[in-house]
Write a protein that holds these residues in place. Structure first.
Motif, short mmCIF file in Angstrom:
data_model
loop_
_atom_site.label_atom_id
_atom_site.label_comp_id
_atom_site.label_asym_id
_atom_site.label_seq_id
_atom_site.Cartn_x
_atom_site.Cartn_y
_atom_site.Cartn_z
N GLU A 1 37.67 -107.98 -9.57
CA GLU A 1 38.23 -108.58 -10.78
C GLU A 1 38.18 -110.11 -10.70
N GLY A 2 37.96 -110.74 -11.84
CA GLY A 2 37.93 -112.20 -11.88
C GLY A 2 36.61 -112.75 -11.38
N THR A 3 36.63 -113.98 -10.88
CA THR A 3 35.40 -114.66 -10.49
C THR A 3 35.41 -115.03 -9.02
N LYS A 4 34.20 -115.10 -8.48
CA LYS A 4 34.00 -115.60 -7.12
C LYS A 4 32.58 -116.14 -7.08
N THR A 5 32.43 -117.42 -7.00
CA THR A 5 31.12 -118.05 -7.14
C THR A 5 30.38 -118.05 -5.81
N VAL A 6 29.70 -116.92 -5.56
CA VAL A 6 28.95 -116.78 -4.32
C VAL A 6 27.52 -116.36 -4.60
N ILE A 7 26.64 -116.71 -3.66
CA ILE A 7 25.31 -116.11 -3.58
C ILE A 7 25.39 -115.09 -2.45
N ALA A 8 25.18 -113.82 -2.78
CA ALA A 8 25.35 -112.76 -1.80
C ALA A 8 24.39 -112.92 -0.63
N GLY A 9 24.82 -112.46 0.53
CA GLY A 9 23.92 -112.44 1.68
C GLY A 9 22.96 -111.26 1.63
N GLU A 10 23.37 -110.16 0.97
CA GLU A 10 22.48 -109.01 0.86
C GLU A 10 22.74 -108.27 -0.44
N ALA A 11 21.77 -107.49 -0.85
CA ALA A 11 21.88 -106.63 -2.03
C ALA A 11 21.06 -105.38 -1.76
N SER A 12 21.45 -104.28 -2.38
CA SER A 12 20.73 -103.03 -2.14
C SER A 12 20.63 -102.21 -3.42
N CYS A 13 19.67 -101.31 -3.42
CA CYS A 13 19.56 -100.37 -4.54
C CYS A 13 19.07 -99.03 -4.01
N LYS A 14 19.30 -98.00 -4.79
CA LYS A 14 18.84 -96.65 -4.48
C LYS A 14 17.86 -96.23 -5.57
N VAL A 15 16.70 -95.75 -5.14
CA VAL A 15 15.60 -95.45 -6.06
C VAL A 15 15.13 -94.02 -5.82
N SER A 16 14.92 -93.29 -6.93
CA SER A 16 14.38 -91.94 -6.80
C SER A 16 13.12 -91.80 -7.63
N PHE A 17 12.20 -91.01 -7.12
CA PHE A 17 10.96 -90.66 -7.82
C PHE A 17 10.92 -89.14 -7.96
#
Length: 461
Positions: free
Chosen positions: A318-334
């Motif tokens: 909730e609210g704001t936090k001005t950061v650039i994340a150290g990592e990001a992920s996603c899940k992909v299906s085919f």
């Protein structure tokens, strides 16, 4: 009154009790993907084992695997054909919980806006309700005649929603005990609420997780913004580049092994006249985003697909936090069709991703699932007999068509046991499978049991 008529009458008279038995099963939160529910998965296996023992599966037992137990039971009938029935007692997680109208493991009967009666609860359709249509058919045969019309082995796993981990090894280890003439599966759907369907093909699957790491920690966006690589931005580009403007998947060699549908089959599909409004209108959409130049019915069952199933990264509270994340992920299906090679698709995805990750960032791949597509012969005798039985019950011939879902173990039944699989299910498009407020029409449950009673008789003959 014939034996079959007496069995059908018994199913009708026992409907309320059948629903109560299903409710008992649905109250067990057998979520296979979360280790916190391992004990509940065992409880579900024990519950089913006890029920099967009352139906002539005297040796029914929860058998151990490296994961959740597999319930196996045999009811042989010397001189008669023998079939292997497969289902799963595990269910999907319930998130987001706040979208459920009532608690997901407190099943209830509901009246839908159009007057249909439905069983609501996690697992109502996928797959406890569908599984119990077969069990209730067996129960009626047992109570009316004292035995089943043919030999049956039941194999019910507890990790289908987690990729059927360890089940292929189990089938290989117990291949002699699982011998049969056909496999039967009730984990698919109907063409519409009044028209049954026999599924003639299943799409395969590749499911992977991609983790992009840039800085060694989250960064202040005022100090580092504009200079530091942002893994969410990197990931967004990777995802956006998975499709071109015409809806085609861009991975190198992705369409290798994808067959064109024969003209005579295409003609039959056109006659079904499935429209975007009919299919997508039920979920609040109007337009298909699949490959341009293809019919909607191709998009959902005979063409391969790529979808992002989840994205995680940065601050989401909730609210704001001005950061650039150290990592990001996603899940992909085919979802795969024809002769697509899941391992080739996995390699092509890795190449696609690495080409878009900055040199001073890192990427990790977690490979969850990989299975080939399944195609079944239209002239398979069990399919012909089941089609006639379904037509008797529903008053209309079943549609024979592929489905977009994946049931990986069907391929193992063919490769390991040499069995073709008859796929008959009674799910509806609006059953909200894998979503909050999952339901199963009472009509599907009732006539599903009657349908299996007829199919067992037809296969026995």
């Amino acid at each position: 009154m014939s034996q079959l008529d007496a069995v059908l009458a018994r199913i009708d008279a026992d409907l309320d009790a059948s629903i109560e038995r299903l409710f008992d099963f649905l109250r067990i939160p057998s979520i296979s993907t979360d280790s916190a529910f391992a004990g509940d998965c065992r409880r579900a296996a024990d519950w089913l084992t006890a029920d099967l023992k009352t139906l002539g599966f005297d040796d029914a037992a929860p058998m151990p695997t490296a994961g959740h137990p597999v319930v196996v039971g045999h009811a042989p009938k010397p001189g008669a054909p023998h079939v292997l029935f497969y289902g799963h007692y595990d269910v999907q997680p319930v998130d987001p919980l706040n979208l459920w109208e009532t608690p997901p493991f407190e099943p209830r009967l509901a009246t839908l806006p159009d007057g249909r009666r439905a069983i609501v609860g996690r697992g109502a359709c996928d797959d406890k309700g569908q599984l119990m249509t077969f069990v209730e058919a067996c129960r009626a045969w047992k109570r009316v005649t004292g035995s089943l019309p043919l030999g049956v082995t039941v194999l019910v796993e507890g990790a289908e929603e987690n990729g059927s981990k360890h089940l292929p090894e189990f089938v290989e280890e117990h291949r002699d005990a699982l011998k049969a003439e056909y496999a039967l599966v009730c984990d698919t759907g109907m063409w519409d609420s009044d028209t049954p369907q026999i599924t003639s093909s299943l799409r395969g699957m590749v499911y992977e997780e991609i983790i992009v790491r840039c800085a060694d920690r989250d960064l202040h966006s005022g100090l580092f913004g504009g200079a530091a690589a942002n893994p969410i931005r990197v990931l967004a580009r990777i995802i956006a580049d998975l499709h071109d403007a015409d809806g085609r998947v861009t991975l190198e060699g992705f369409y290798d092994g994808v067959p064109e549908t024969p003209p005579e089959v295409m003609a039959r599909w056109k006659q079904l006249a499935l429209t975007e409004d009919q299919f997508l209108g039920t979920v609040g959409l109007r337009h298909s985003v699949g490959e341009k130049g293809r019919m909607l019915i191709e998009h959902i069952q005979s063409r391969p697909t790529c979808d992002v199933n989840g994205i995680i990264g940065g601050y989401t509270g909730e609210g704001t936090k001005t950061v650039i994340a150290g990592e990001a992920s996603c899940k992909v299906s085919f979802r795969l069709v024809g002769d697509q090679d899941p391992h080739q698709v996995s390699r092509a995805l890795e190449k696609h991703v690495r080409a878009r990750v900055p040199s001073d960032c890192r990427v990790e791949f977690i490979r969850h699932k990989a299975s080939r597509a399944i195609r079944l012969p239209f002239d398979m005798p069990a399919m012909t007999r089941a089609g006639a039985a379904l037509a008797e019950e529903w008053g209309v011939a079943p549609v024979m068509i592929g489905t977009g879902g994946s049931i990986p173990i069907v391929g193992d039944f063919k490769r390991t046991l040499g069995l073709d699989t008859l796929l008959v299910g009674f799910g509806q498009d609006d059953d909200r499978v894998h979503s909050p407020n999952e339901k199963y029409d009472v009509k599907s449950f009732h006539k599903g049991a009657r349908s299996w009673a007829r199919i067992l008789a037809a296969l026995a003959s």
